[in-house]
Design a protein around this motif. Sequence first.
Motif, PDB file in Angstrom:
ATOM      1  N   LYS A  13       3.937  -7.353 -56.342  1.00 39.31           N
ATOM      2  CA  LYS A  13       3.711  -6.365 -55.283  1.00 39.31           C
ATOM      3  C   LYS A  13       4.232  -6.973 -53.978  1.00 39.31           C
ATOM      4  CE  LYS A  13       0.412  -3.182 -53.326  1.00 39.31           C
ATOM      5  NZ  LYS A  13      -0.973  -2.789 -53.170  1.00 39.31           N
ATOM      6  N   CYS A  16       1.977  -8.802 -51.399  1.00 41.83           N
ATOM      7  CA  CYS A  16       0.989  -9.745 -51.939  1.00 41.83           C
ATOM      8  C   CYS A  16       1.609 -11.141 -52.052  1.00 41.83           C
ATOM      9  CB  CYS A  16       0.494  -9.277 -53.303  1.00 41.83           C
ATOM     10  SG  CYS A  16      -0.757 -10.381 -54.004  1.00 41.83           S
ATOM     11  N   LEU A  67       2.140  -9.417 -62.122  1.00 40.48           N
ATOM     12  CA  LEU A  67       1.320  -9.060 -60.969  1.00 40.48           C
ATOM     13  C   LEU A  67       0.067  -9.925 -60.963  1.00 40.48           C
ATOM     14  CD1 LEU A  67       1.478  -5.173 -61.338  1.00 40.48           C
ATOM     15  CD2 LEU A  67       2.687  -6.534 -59.640  1.00 40.48           C
ATOM     16  N   HIS A  71      -3.850  -6.623 -58.610  1.00 38.05           N
ATOM     17  CA  HIS A  71      -2.828  -5.579 -58.528  1.00 38.05           C
ATOM     18  C   HIS A  71      -2.418  -5.069 -59.904  1.00 38.05           C
ATOM     19  CE1 HIS A  71      -2.175  -7.178 -54.313  1.00 38.05           C
ATOM     20  NE2 HIS A  71      -2.716  -5.980 -54.223  1.00 38.05           N
ATOM     21  N   VAL A  75      -2.413  -1.076 -60.226  1.00 42.87           N
ATOM     22  CA  VAL A  75      -1.206  -0.349 -60.611  1.00 42.87           C
ATOM     23  C   VAL A  75      -1.471   0.559 -61.818  1.00 42.87           C
ATOM     24  CG1 VAL A  75       1.057  -0.723 -61.682  1.00 42.87           C
ATOM     25  CG2 VAL A  75       0.485  -1.894 -59.580  1.00 42.87           C
ATOM     26  N   PHE A  82       1.995   4.586 -58.212  1.00 48.71           N
ATOM     27  CA  PHE A  82       2.950   3.531 -58.537  1.00 48.71           C
ATOM     28  C   PHE A  82       3.906   4.000 -59.631  1.00 48.71           C
ATOM     29  CE2 PHE A  82      -0.986   1.533 -57.073  1.00 48.71           C
ATOM     30  CZ  PHE A  82      -0.514   0.816 -55.989  1.00 48.71           C
ATOM     31  N   TRP A  90      10.099  -3.386 -57.353  1.00 42.99           N
ATOM     32  CA  TRP A  90       9.304  -4.603 -57.201  1.00 42.99           C
ATOM     33  C   TRP A  90       9.851  -5.708 -58.098  1.00 42.99           C
ATOM     34  CZ3 TRP A  90       3.409  -3.069 -57.377  1.00 42.99           C
ATOM     35  CH2 TRP A  90       3.114  -2.222 -56.300  1.00 42.99           C
TER      36      TRP A  90
END
Length: 188
Positions: A13, A16, A67, A71, A75, A82, A90
Amino acid sequence: MKQLYGTAFRCGKPDCQRPLFRLDNETGDRTLNSRVAHIHARREGGPRWNPGMSDEANRSGENLLLLCIEHSYEVDDNAARFPPEMLREWKAAQLAEHDQIQRSWHLSNDEAAEASALSFDPHQLSIATASATTVTAAARAVGKMVSVGRQRRRLAHQAAQAWQALRLRTNMTMPVFDLNGDRRGSVR
């Protein structure tokens, strides 16, 4: 799994900064801090399921995104927020970052097995989901407490300021007398 972790360092992400593993500075031990997320779900009915995708394409690295734990659940729990296109962006950014900083995680066989089990094993997923749900609930509760604390401090500060202003106005309107009983003006 090793190839996937070998091309990423932190959560996919964009905003993040959490690393995929947490390092203990004293012992050097690594703790898994991530999950493998599917851009298109592995199974029918899952988030962003694509019925036209072959099993091979579904399991390929192009359909997998690393991730952080928080997250990965966010997601999947909010799939409409998303879409696959966003997750592919991403993934591309995560790979580009790896190419730029040349920093990633080189997993041992045991670490790869752990990451795989915690990402794909249904029993481990339910345990991890329960843990993540508990952690997420605790984090939200702490966030709410911080917000309420700030609001209450702000209200207390405003009340103190109002009290000081009232006291000053009251003192300015009260007459002051000297020791002989003669009026000298008001309190300053």
